[in-house]
Structures are given as C-alpha cells and as structure tokens.
Design a protein around this motif. Structure first.
Motif, mmCIF file in Angstrom:
data_model
loop_
_atom_site.group_PDB
_atom_site.id
_atom_site.type_symbol
_atom_site.label_atom_id
_atom_site.label_comp_id
_atom_site.label_asym_id
_atom_site.label_seq_id
_atom_site.Cartn_x
_atom_site.Cartn_y
_atom_site.Cartn_z
ATOM 1 N N PHE A 40 0.812 -1.217 0.000
ATOM 2 C CA PHE A 40 0.000 0.000 0.000
ATOM 3 C C PHE A 40 0.849 1.271 0.000
ATOM 4 O O PHE A 40 0.311 2.380 -0.014
ATOM 5 C CB PHE A 40 -0.951 0.020 1.205
ATOM 6 C CG PHE A 40 -0.259 -0.092 2.541
ATOM 7 C CD1 PHE A 40 0.337 1.016 3.132
ATOM 8 C CD2 PHE A 40 -0.215 -1.311 3.207
ATOM 9 C CE1 PHE A 40 0.970 0.910 4.359
ATOM 10 C CE2 PHE A 40 0.415 -1.421 4.435
ATOM 11 C CZ PHE A 40 1.000 -0.305 5.012
ATOM 12 N N VAL A 41 2.172 1.120 0.027
ATOM 13 C CA VAL A 41 3.067 2.280 0.074
ATOM 14 C C VAL A 41 3.531 2.656 -1.329
ATOM 15 O O VAL A 41 3.939 1.795 -2.118
ATOM 16 C CB VAL A 41 4.287 1.997 0.981
ATOM 17 C CG1 VAL A 41 5.343 3.097 0.834
ATOM 18 C CG2 VAL A 41 3.843 1.884 2.433
ATOM 19 N N LYS A 42 3.466 3.941 -1.643
ATOM 20 C CA LYS A 42 3.994 4.497 -2.884
ATOM 21 C C LYS A 42 5.126 5.443 -2.530
ATOM 22 O O LYS A 42 4.915 6.453 -1.845
ATOM 23 C CB LYS A 42 2.903 5.252 -3.646
ATOM 24 C CG LYS A 42 3.318 5.713 -5.027
ATOM 25 C CD LYS A 42 3.410 4.535 -5.982
ATOM 26 C CE LYS A 42 3.583 4.982 -7.411
ATOM 27 N NZ LYS A 42 3.654 3.835 -8.339
ATOM 28 N N THR A 43 6.344 5.128 -2.954
ATOM 29 C CA THR A 43 7.519 5.937 -2.618
ATOM 30 C C THR A 43 7.763 6.976 -3.697
ATOM 31 O O THR A 43 7.781 6.647 -4.883
ATOM 32 C CB THR A 43 8.762 5.042 -2.457
ATOM 33 O OG1 THR A 43 8.475 4.011 -1.512
ATOM 34 C CG2 THR A 43 9.944 5.855 -1.963
ATOM 35 N N ILE A 44 7.941 8.225 -3.260
ATOM 36 C CA ILE A 44 8.205 9.289 -4.230
ATOM 37 C C ILE A 44 9.380 10.144 -3.756
ATOM 38 O O ILE A 44 9.649 10.255 -2.561
ATOM 39 C CB ILE A 44 6.976 10.213 -4.435
ATOM 40 C CG1 ILE A 44 6.660 10.988 -3.156
ATOM 41 C CG2 ILE A 44 5.773 9.418 -4.927
ATOM 42 C CD1 ILE A 44 5.670 12.123 -3.351
ATOM 43 N N PRO A 45 10.103 10.770 -4.695
ATOM 44 C CA PRO A 45 11.110 11.773 -4.353
ATOM 45 C C PRO A 45 10.443 13.141 -4.251
ATOM 46 O O PRO A 45 9.285 13.311 -4.654
ATOM 47 C CB PRO A 45 12.070 11.724 -5.537
ATOM 48 C CG PRO A 45 11.157 11.413 -6.698
ATOM 49 C CD PRO A 45 10.070 10.508 -6.159
ATOM 50 N N LEU A 46 11.168 14.114 -3.731
ATOM 51 C CA LEU A 46 10.661 15.491 -3.671
ATOM 52 C C LEU A 46 11.655 16.455 -4.300
ATOM 53 O O LEU A 46 11.997 17.494 -3.728
ATOM 54 C CB LEU A 46 10.364 15.897 -2.220
ATOM 55 C CG LEU A 46 9.116 15.286 -1.590
ATOM 56 C CD1 LEU A 46 8.975 15.733 -0.141
ATOM 57 C CD2 LEU A 46 7.859 15.632 -2.379
ATOM 58 N N GLY A 47 12.131 16.084 -5.476
ATOM 59 C CA GLY A 47 13.025 16.975 -6.201
ATOM 60 C C GLY A 47 14.489 16.756 -5.896
ATOM 61 O O GLY A 47 14.859 15.882 -5.095
#
Length: 250
Positions: free
Chosen positions: A214-221
């Motif tokens: 259920f986890v979606k990993t994203i960067p922040l720039g």
C-alpha cells in the motif's frame, strides 16, 4: 467550491449553528472581539464550527467581559471531509506550529504524529496542535478542522493501515526528481502522506515501508528539504497531481 469572504473577520466556535440561533462566547473570544478587534453591537462576522458550514453572525451583546452572537444566515455549506491524511515525525515547537498551520492550509483532514527512529521530540502538546489548526482555518477560509490523532509508532501504523488507502512515502533517498508521474499512478481516493524527521528515515524504516504493497515511494526533487518545507512541497505536489487542485470532470 465557493470562495470565502476574506474581508470579514472569521471565528471558530464550538457550538451548533442554525438560523436564528444565539451563541454566548467564552471569555477569551469575547475579549478578542470587543477589546482586540474593537467590535461593537451590530458588527457582523463569519463563524464556523467545522460541521455546520459557515454562517453570518451579528454581535448582539457586548460588555468588557462577555459577548453574544445572533446567527443569521448560512454563507457556505459544509464540504465533505478531506481524504488526505498527513503523517509526520514531530518537530520542535515553532517549526511544528508552522508545519501544522501549512498542512491545514494545504487541505489535510487528519494530522497524525508518528515517532520514528530519528525523531528528536518525544512529547507533544496535542491541544497546541489543535489551536494552530483552528487558527489556520480561521485565517484561510477553511471550514473543516482536521482531527489531531494520538501519536503512534511506525509498526502499529503499518499493522493497522486500511486496505482501501495508499500511503505516500516521501523519501529523500529515492532516485529521480519528479514525483508527478508516480503520483498519477495512484487510484486510491483515501491517501496519507508521510514526512520523516530532521535526520531522515532509518534504513530499517525505509525497508519496512517499501515492503508494503500500500506504500507508494516518491522523491521530492533534487534538493534535500527541511521537514517543514518538505511538508508544504509534498502536499502541494499531491494536490496538484491527484488532489483538489485538479479540475474535476462533471
């Protein structure tokens, strides 16, 4: 969504609101209207309670210590509660105050403190958090007051995560810079966003989070952001990509 009247004073009151109703204000709110804002009998303001929408009210009685309002008409209906929850590692007072206020401004429906391995604060004043949430709502025309949840730890959070929700894990070590495409892959309506502490997430925490379906990993720039800055950046990009900034098709 109707825009609010930003020229009028707004006040949160913990009282049912209905046409023709009377509200007796507490000592602090009476002092604020009468002695700080210098309002007199007949002055109008907007009031809300987080449940019954926004209403126009008239100051009916005013002494140095007490005031009462007459509720006259609804100016905006109560919107649906936001499905966006904000999970965060607690910060020290001033920066936590800022982060809570900005999260409210960005449309979160729940404020959820999470103690992580590198969290530097081990005590939280939940009443202070709620007061900051109310202040932000008053100033920015927001009608729903986010709930302030009891602090938890990461493992219980994962163990009790609902099946129909997605947790967006903002990881400073994630490869890539652009989170938009990754966010647009999310189909869940219920969303949580997780920002870590000043020292970042531990390797064990990263592994645990990335192992969850259920986890979606994203960067922040491309830059490392302070936790309070990351909160604003993450919530802004989420609202722009899949949230209430997106034009809805009728």
């Amino acid at each position: 969504m109707a825009r609010y009247n930003f020229k009028m004073q707004r006040l949160y009151i913990d009282h049912p609101l209905l046409d023709g109703g009377e509200v007796v204000l507490d000592k602090n709110q009476s002092n604020y209207l009468i002695n700080v804002l210098r309002m007199g009998v007949g002055a109008e303001l907007l009031v809300f309670n987080g449940k019954d929408g926004e209403w126009l009210a008239v100051l009916e009685a005013a002494s140095k210590k007490a005031a009462s309002l007459r509720i006259t008409e609804q100016t905006r209906p109560q919107p649906e509660s936001a499905e966006l929850s904000y999970y965060f590692a607690p910060l020290k007072h001033a920066r936590l105050d800022y982060m809570v206020q900005k999260a409210v401004e960005m449309g979160v429906g729940r404020l959820c403190p999470v103690f992580t391995d590198h969290t530097q604060v081990n005590r939280l004043n939940l009443e202070r958090m709620r007061a900051n949430a109310i202040e932000a709502a008053e100033q920015c025309g927001i009608l729903t007051i986010p709930s302030v949840e009891e602090p938890t730890k990461l493992q219980p959070l994962i163990d009790t995560w609902p099946n129909d929700a997605t947790l967006i894990f903002c990881d400073e070590s994630e490869e890539g810079d652009n989170p938009i495409t990754l966010l647009q892959e999310i189909a869940s309506r219920r969303i949580g966003v997780f920002i870590g502490p000043e020292g970042g997430f531990s390797e064990n925490e990263r592994s645990l989070l990335k192992a969850q379906t259920f986890v979606k990993t994203i960067p922040l720039g491309p830059r490392i952001l302070r936790a309070d800055t990351a909160a604003v950046a993450a919530l802004a990009v989420i609202q722009a990509a899949i949230g209430d900034w997106v034009c809805k098709q009728s």
